[in-house]
Motif scaffolding. Structure first.
Motif, PDB file in Angstrom:
ATOM      1  N   ALA A   1       0.826  -1.206   0.000  1.00  0.00           N
ATOM      2  CA  ALA A   1       0.000   0.000   0.000  1.00  0.00           C
ATOM      3  C   ALA A   1       0.863   1.261   0.000  1.00  0.00           C
ATOM      4  CB  ALA A   1      -0.933  -0.005   1.204  1.00  0.00           C
ATOM      5  N   THR A   2       1.981   1.218   0.716  1.00  0.00           N
ATOM      6  CA  THR A   2       2.909   2.350   0.720  1.00  0.00           C
ATOM      7  C   THR A   2       3.428   2.618  -0.689  1.00  0.00           C
ATOM      8  OG1 THR A   2       3.604   1.967   3.013  1.00  0.00           O
ATOM      9  CG2 THR A   2       5.144   3.169   1.593  1.00  0.00           C
ATOM     10  N   GLU A   3       3.793   1.543  -1.379  1.00  0.00           N
ATOM     11  CA  GLU A   3       4.319   1.682  -2.740  1.00  0.00           C
ATOM     12  C   GLU A   3       3.248   2.193  -3.697  1.00  0.00           C
ATOM     13  OE1 GLU A   3       6.317  -1.124  -6.230  1.00  0.00           O
ATOM     14  OE2 GLU A   3       6.169  -1.865  -4.174  1.00  0.00           O
ATOM     15  N   LEU A   4       2.028   1.708  -3.535  1.00  0.00           N
ATOM     16  CA  LEU A   4       0.955   2.083  -4.458  1.00  0.00           C
ATOM     17  C   LEU A   4       0.499   3.528  -4.268  1.00  0.00           C
ATOM     18  CD1 LEU A   4      -1.286  -1.130  -4.371  1.00  0.00           C
ATOM     19  CD2 LEU A   4       0.169  -0.373  -6.251  1.00  0.00           C
ATOM     20  N   THR A   5       0.455   3.974  -3.012  1.00  0.00           N
ATOM     21  CA  THR A   5      -0.095   5.298  -2.724  1.00  0.00           C
ATOM     22  C   THR A   5       0.968   6.379  -2.606  1.00  0.00           C
ATOM     23  OG1 THR A   5      -0.020   4.952  -0.321  1.00  0.00           O
ATOM     24  CG2 THR A   5      -2.017   4.237  -1.478  1.00  0.00           C
ATOM     25  N   GLY A   6       2.205   5.951  -2.383  1.00  0.00           N
ATOM     26  CA  GLY A   6       3.255   6.937  -2.153  1.00  0.00           C
ATOM     27  C   GLY A   6       3.197   7.543  -0.767  1.00  0.00           C
ATOM     28  N   ARG A   7       2.309   7.024   0.086  1.00  0.00           N
ATOM     29  CA  ARG A   7       2.187   7.499   1.472  1.00  0.00           C
ATOM     30  C   ARG A   7       2.619   6.376   2.404  1.00  0.00           C
ATOM     31  NH1 ARG A   7      -2.849   8.724  -0.677  1.00  0.00           N
ATOM     32  NH2 ARG A   7      -3.869   7.218   0.696  1.00  0.00           N
ATOM     33  N   THR A   8       3.495   6.665   3.314  1.00  0.00           N
ATOM     34  CA  THR A   8       4.002   5.641   4.221  1.00  0.00           C
ATOM     35  C   THR A   8       2.883   5.078   5.087  1.00  0.00           C
ATOM     36  OG1 THR A   8       6.168   6.695   4.326  1.00  0.00           O
ATOM     37  CG2 THR A   8       5.628   5.153   6.092  1.00  0.00           C
ATOM     38  N   MET A   9       2.808   3.766   5.120  1.00  0.00           N
ATOM     39  CA  MET A   9       1.827   3.096   5.967  1.00  0.00           C
ATOM     40  C   MET A   9       2.572   2.201   6.947  1.00  0.00           C
ATOM     41  SD  MET A   9      -1.542   0.904   4.947  1.00  0.00           S
ATOM     42  CE  MET A   9      -2.187   2.312   4.078  1.00  0.00           C
ATOM     43  N   THR A  10       2.341   2.411   8.224  1.00  0.00           N
ATOM     44  CA  THR A  10       3.019   1.664   9.277  1.00  0.00           C
ATOM     45  C   THR A  10       2.102   0.580   9.817  1.00  0.00           C
ATOM     46  OG1 THR A  10       4.205   3.665   9.906  1.00  0.00           O
ATOM     47  CG2 THR A  10       4.214   1.849  11.484  1.00  0.00           C
ATOM     48  N   ARG A  11       2.633  -0.612   9.940  1.00  0.00           N
ATOM     49  CA  ARG A  11       1.862  -1.735  10.505  1.00  0.00           C
ATOM     50  C   ARG A  11       2.103  -1.790  12.006  1.00  0.00           C
ATOM     51  NH1 ARG A  11      -1.021  -5.393  12.694  1.00  0.00           N
ATOM     52  NH2 ARG A  11      -0.947  -7.582  12.024  1.00  0.00           N
ATOM     53  N   ALA A  12       1.025  -1.755  12.784  1.00  0.00           N
ATOM     54  CA  ALA A  12       1.117  -1.868  14.243  1.00  0.00           C
ATOM     55  C   ALA A  12       0.212  -2.998  14.703  1.00  0.00           C
ATOM     56  CB  ALA A  12       0.700  -0.564  14.905  1.00  0.00           C
ATOM     57  N   THR A  13       0.617  -3.671  15.773  1.00  0.00           N
ATOM     58  CA  THR A  13      -0.142  -4.820  16.277  1.00  0.00           C
ATOM     59  C   THR A  13      -0.978  -4.413  17.485  1.00  0.00           C
ATOM     60  OG1 THR A  13       1.566  -6.353  15.533  1.00  0.00           O
ATOM     61  CG2 THR A  13       0.012  -7.169  17.168  1.00  0.00           C
ATOM     62  N   ALA A  14      -2.264  -4.727  17.424  1.00  0.00           N
ATOM     63  CA  ALA A  14      -3.172  -4.471  18.544  1.00  0.00           C
ATOM     64  C   ALA A  14      -3.492  -5.799  19.235  1.00  0.00           C
ATOM     65  CB  ALA A  14      -4.458  -3.840  18.037  1.00  0.00           C
ATOM     66  N   PRO A  15      -3.431  -5.850  20.566  1.00  0.00           N
ATOM     67  CA  PRO A  15      -3.852  -7.071  21.270  1.00  0.00           C
ATOM     68  C   PRO A  15      -5.291  -7.428  20.889  1.00  0.00           C
ATOM     69  CG  PRO A  15      -2.783  -5.531  22.780  1.00  0.00           C
ATOM     70  CD  PRO A  15      -3.007  -4.788  21.493  1.00  0.00           C
ATOM     71  N   ASP A  16      -5.585  -8.720  20.870  1.00  0.00           N
ATOM     72  CA  ASP A  16      -6.918  -9.167  20.444  1.00  0.00           C
ATOM     73  C   ASP A  16      -8.029  -8.489  21.236  1.00  0.00           C
ATOM     74  OD1 ASP A  16      -5.579 -10.785  18.719  1.00  0.00           O
ATOM     75  OD2 ASP A  16      -6.424 -12.678  19.444  1.00  0.00           O
ATOM     76  N   ASP A  17      -7.897  -8.442  22.581  1.00  0.00           N
ATOM     77  CA  ASP A  17      -8.958  -7.863  23.406  1.00  0.00           C
ATOM     78  C   ASP A  17      -9.150  -6.385  23.107  1.00  0.00           C
ATOM     79  OD1 ASP A  17      -9.391 -10.287  24.577  1.00  0.00           O
ATOM     80  OD2 ASP A  17      -8.273  -9.854  26.418  1.00  0.00           O
ATOM     81  N   GLU A  18      -8.036  -5.690  22.876  1.00  0.00           N
ATOM     82  CA  GLU A  18      -8.118  -4.253  22.562  1.00  0.00           C
ATOM     83  C   GLU A  18      -8.825  -4.040  21.216  1.00  0.00           C
ATOM     84  OE1 GLU A  18      -4.825  -1.044  21.215  1.00  0.00           O
ATOM     85  OE2 GLU A  18      -4.469  -1.963  23.193  1.00  0.00           O
ATOM     86  N   PHE A  19      -8.512  -4.898  20.262  1.00  0.00           N
ATOM     87  CA  PHE A  19      -9.140  -4.791  18.943  1.00  0.00           C
ATOM     88  C   PHE A  19     -10.631  -5.084  19.044  1.00  0.00           C
ATOM     89  CE2 PHE A  19     -10.081  -6.488  14.604  1.00  0.00           C
ATOM     90  CZ  PHE A  19      -9.740  -5.358  13.873  1.00  0.00           C
ATOM     91  N   ARG A  20     -10.989  -6.070  19.842  1.00  0.00           N
ATOM     92  CA  ARG A  20     -12.407  -6.395  20.034  1.00  0.00           C
ATOM     93  C   ARG A  20     -13.148  -5.199  20.637  1.00  0.00           C
ATOM     94  NH1 ARG A  20     -15.188 -11.307  21.099  1.00  0.00           N
ATOM     95  NH2 ARG A  20     -13.214 -12.428  21.342  1.00  0.00           N
ATOM     96  N   GLU A  21     -12.548  -4.578  21.659  1.00  0.00           N
ATOM     97  CA  GLU A  21     -13.181  -3.430  22.298  1.00  0.00           C
ATOM     98  C   GLU A  21     -13.320  -2.262  21.321  1.00  0.00           C
ATOM     99  OE1 GLU A  21     -11.028  -2.385  25.810  1.00  0.00           O
ATOM    100  OE2 GLU A  21     -11.347  -4.336  26.770  1.00  0.00           O
ATOM    101  N   GLN A  22     -12.322  -2.094  20.470  1.00  0.00           N
ATOM    102  CA  GLN A  22     -12.377  -1.035  19.471  1.00  0.00           C
ATOM    103  C   GLN A  22     -13.539  -1.266  18.512  1.00  0.00           C
ATOM    104  OE1 GLN A  22      -8.717  -0.523  17.240  1.00  0.00           O
ATOM    105  NE2 GLN A  22      -9.830   0.313  15.494  1.00  0.00           N
ATOM    106  N   LEU A  23     -13.708  -2.517  18.084  1.00  0.00           N
ATOM    107  CA  LEU A  23     -14.792  -2.845  17.160  1.00  0.00           C
ATOM    108  C   LEU A  23     -16.156  -2.623  17.805  1.00  0.00           C
ATOM    109  CD1 LEU A  23     -13.421  -6.127  15.531  1.00  0.00           C
ATOM    110  CD2 LEU A  23     -13.641  -3.912  14.419  1.00  0.00           C
TER     111      LEU A  23
END
Length: 287
Positions: free
Chosen positions: A211-233
């Motif tokens: 995606a960074t290459e396609l858009t020319g905008r840097t995209m950083t991958r970060a890992t969210a704990p499963d429980d945190e991601f569930r709460e976010q959703l």
């Protein structure tokens, strides 16, 4: 007569288009919930009939004269999904179909971490018991799903998701073309097919780089704990059950359930499958 269900959906529509390049329109029939949405197919000589997986009587009419029935899996998970598939299978058997085909998924299994794969496994068990030859299309994970996870990340520049594993992302267009080839060559596969996958298994680290290459905008991958991601959703209004199902995708990929890369799809296509980067380029250009 080849019957295709779900012919106004993303996959079903493309399958019918590819099938019409291989067999006469008079041999193709579609079963759809709203025939008006398939009027363009009717205008081309395709038989269009109303059919719903929640209405067995409608399927008896929609499947009339079937030699093969392709059951495109419903966009649901859990017992309701399996029940609807069972209704469609029973209707295909009652209609006298010589073969039933079903759009399953790579990783289908009763012990999968992903609910959809458990549902596919349950549907395949129904197919095995139905008494009619069947072909279960073990489709690779849809490449468009990767794009959905990128939606917010393209704006923020951060792709924040649970830990994942490699996935053999696969284009709808390739799966549609392969399915049409299998329908036109009846009996080419008996039972589950090998995984019908793209030629690479990629993680979201890889996807962020693409995606960074396609858009020319840097995209950083970060890992969210499963429980945190569930709460976010759930905080965004996603129902608890659906949030758990989405998490199941990541748990399954961490267990390498979607990591297999198989040459069968390329063989059916007579070329290399469409790369994930090409799918993302098309989808991101629409944003």
């Amino acid at each position: 007569m080849i019957i295709v269900t779900g012919a106004t959906g993303q996959l079903g529509r493309q399958i019918v288009e590819r099938l019409l390049t291989r067999v006469p329109a008079a041999r193709v029939s579609v079963s759809v919930r709203d025939p008006q949405k398939a009027q363009a197919l009717a205008d081309r000589g395709v038989r269009v009939r109303r059919g719903s997986f929640t209405d067995a009587a409608s399927l008896a009419h929609a499947f009339e004269g079937a030699s093969q029935v392709l059951i495109v899996s419903v966009d649901k998970m859990g017992e309701e999904c399996v029940r609807q598939h069972r209704t469609a299978i029973e209707a295909a058997v009652a209609a006298g179909a010589r073969r039933i085909l079903y759009t399953s998924q790579m990783g289908a299994g009763a012990t999968s971490h992903f609910q959809a794969c458990r549902d596919h496994a349950a549907t395949e068990e129904t197919l095995r018991a139905c008494g009619v030859p069947f072909t279960s299309l073990r489709n690779g994970f849809y490449a468009t799903s990767a794009a959905h996870f990128l939606d917010s990340a393209t704006k923020s520049g951060r792709l924040v998701l649970p830990a994942d594993g490699p996935v053999a992302w696969t284009a709808h267009a390739d799966l549609a073309e392969a399915t049409a080839a299998i329908l036109a060559d009846e009996g080419r596969f008996d039972g589950p097919t090998p995984p019908l996958t793209g030629s690479q298994a990629l993680t979201f680290d890889d996807i962020a780089a693409i995606a960074t290459e396609l858009t020319g905008r840097t995209m950083t991958r970060a890992t969210a704990p499963d429980d945190e991601f569930r709460e976010q959703l759930t905080g965004q209004g996603v129902p608890e059950e659906m949030a758990g199902q989405l998490l199941g995708i990541f748990a399954a990929s961490r267990a390498d359930e979607f990591a297999t890369v198989d040459p069968t799809l390329a063989t059916l296509l007579g070329r290399e499958p469409i790369a994930l980067g090409a799918v993302l380029r098309e989808l991101l250009s629409k944003d």
